[in-house]
Design a protein around this motif. Structure first.
Motif, short mmCIF file in Angstrom:
data_model
loop_
_atom_site.label_atom_id
_atom_site.label_comp_id
_atom_site.label_asym_id
_atom_site.label_seq_id
_atom_site.Cartn_x
_atom_site.Cartn_y
_atom_site.Cartn_z
N CYS A 24 -6.12 -0.02 6.91
CA CYS A 24 -5.90 0.57 5.57
C CYS A 24 -7.06 1.50 5.21
O CYS A 24 -8.22 1.07 5.14
CB CYS A 24 -5.76 -0.53 4.54
SG CYS A 24 -5.42 0.09 2.87
N GLY A 25 -6.74 2.76 4.97
CA GLY A 25 -7.76 3.75 4.63
C GLY A 25 -8.50 3.41 3.34
O GLY A 25 -9.70 3.64 3.22
N CYS A 46 0.85 -1.19 0.00
CA CYS A 46 0.00 0.00 0.00
C CYS A 46 0.89 1.25 0.00
O CYS A 46 2.00 1.24 0.53
CB CYS A 46 -0.90 0.00 1.23
SG CYS A 46 -2.06 1.40 1.25
N ALA A 97 -4.03 0.61 -1.36
CA ALA A 97 -4.62 -0.67 -0.93
C ALA A 97 -4.09 -1.89 -1.68
O ALA A 97 -4.79 -2.90 -1.81
CB ALA A 97 -6.14 -0.61 -0.98
#
Ligand code: CO
Length: 209
Positions: A101-102, A42, A67
Motif C-alpha cells: 500500500c502506497g 483502499c 489506506a
C-alpha cells in the motif's frame, strides 16, 4: 479512440452482455439493494472489492479511501457506516488493507506529499503505537507489510469505538473483520481480529456503561 471513450464502449458491452444473460437483470437491480457486507478498503485501483471477492453488483456496499482508514471525525465514512448498519442492516463489515500500500509506505517516511500528509498522520499514530515491534523488523518492505496489518487491526478497533456499531451490537449480530489482500498472490489473508461485541473494547470507549 481516447482512453476515456474506452470506458463508454466497455459500458455498452457490459450492459449488452448482462441483458443477454438475463433480460430482467437491470430491472431487478433497480428495485433496491440488500447487501450483506460493508467493505472499507483502499482507493488503490488494484483492489476492487467486487472483483477480488468474485461478487456481483448489489452484494457489497463500498467505502474506499487512501489506506483504508477509519477516522472518527470523517463524516463521509460515518455516514456510510450508519447507512450500512442502520438501514441496509449489513451482517459483516470488512476492513481490507493490502500489502504494497502506497499510503502505508508513505506514512513510514519523513517526506511530505501534500494534503495527504494530514490523512497519513493516522497511520503514523499506528506506527508510533507499535514502534518497538515494527522497528525490530529491519527490512523496509516487511516492516511496511506488518504496519499494513497493524493499521487494519487499529481501524477495526476504531469501528468498534463508534456508537453506530455499539448500538447495533445491543440488538443484533454484526461482525467486523480485518483482512489484507496480497497484490502478488491475489489472495486475502484474514487477520482473525473479528469483533462482534464490546468485550474486547477498552471501557473508556464504551457508551453503555
Ligand atoms: Co493502498
Amino acid at each position: 479512440m481516447d482512453s476515456y471513450e474506452r470506458l463508454i464502449d466497455g459500458n455498452r458491452k457490459f450492459a449488452m452482455g448482462k441483458k443477454m444473460d438475463d433480460p430482467e437483470y437491470f430491472k431487478k437491480l433497480s428495485l433496491g439493494q440488500t447487501p450483506e457486507y460493508l467493505w472499507i478498503g483502499c482507493s488503490d485501483s488494484r483492489v476492487p472489492a467486487n472483483e477480488i471477492t468474485n461478487t456481483k453488483s448489489g452484494e457489497i456496499f463500498v467505502h474506499r479511501n487512501i489506506a483504508n482508514v477509519v477516522v472518527h471525525t470523517d463524516f463521509n465514512l460515518l455516514s456510510v457506516v450508519e447507512y450500512a448498519v442502520e438501514v441496509l442492516k449489513v451482517k459483516h463489515i470488512i476492513v481490507c488493507g493490502h500489502y504494497g500500500c502506497g499510503g502505508v509506505r508513505a506514512s513510514m517516511t519523513n517526506n511530505t506529499h501534500g494534503f495527504v500528509d494530514n490523512w497519513l498522520r493516522n497511520i503514523k499514530e499506528v506506527y508510533s503505537k507499535y514502534k518497538v515491534e515494527l522497528e525490530a523488523i529491519s527490512d523496509f518492505d516487511k516492516r511496511a507489510d506488518r504496519l499494513t496489518e497493524l493499521n487494519v487491526i487499529e481501524q477495526v478497533k476504531n469501528l468498534a469505538k463508534t456508537k453506530t456499531i455499539q448500538d447495533a451490537w445491543k440488538t443484533r449480530k454484526l461482525q467486523v473483520h480485518g483482512w489484507v489482500y496480497g497484490l502478488n498472490s491475489g489472495l486475502i489473508k484474514d487477520l482473525k481480529v473479528l469483533h462482534d461485541d464490546m468485550g474486547d473494547l477498552e471501557p473508556i470507549f464504551r457508551y453503555d456503561i
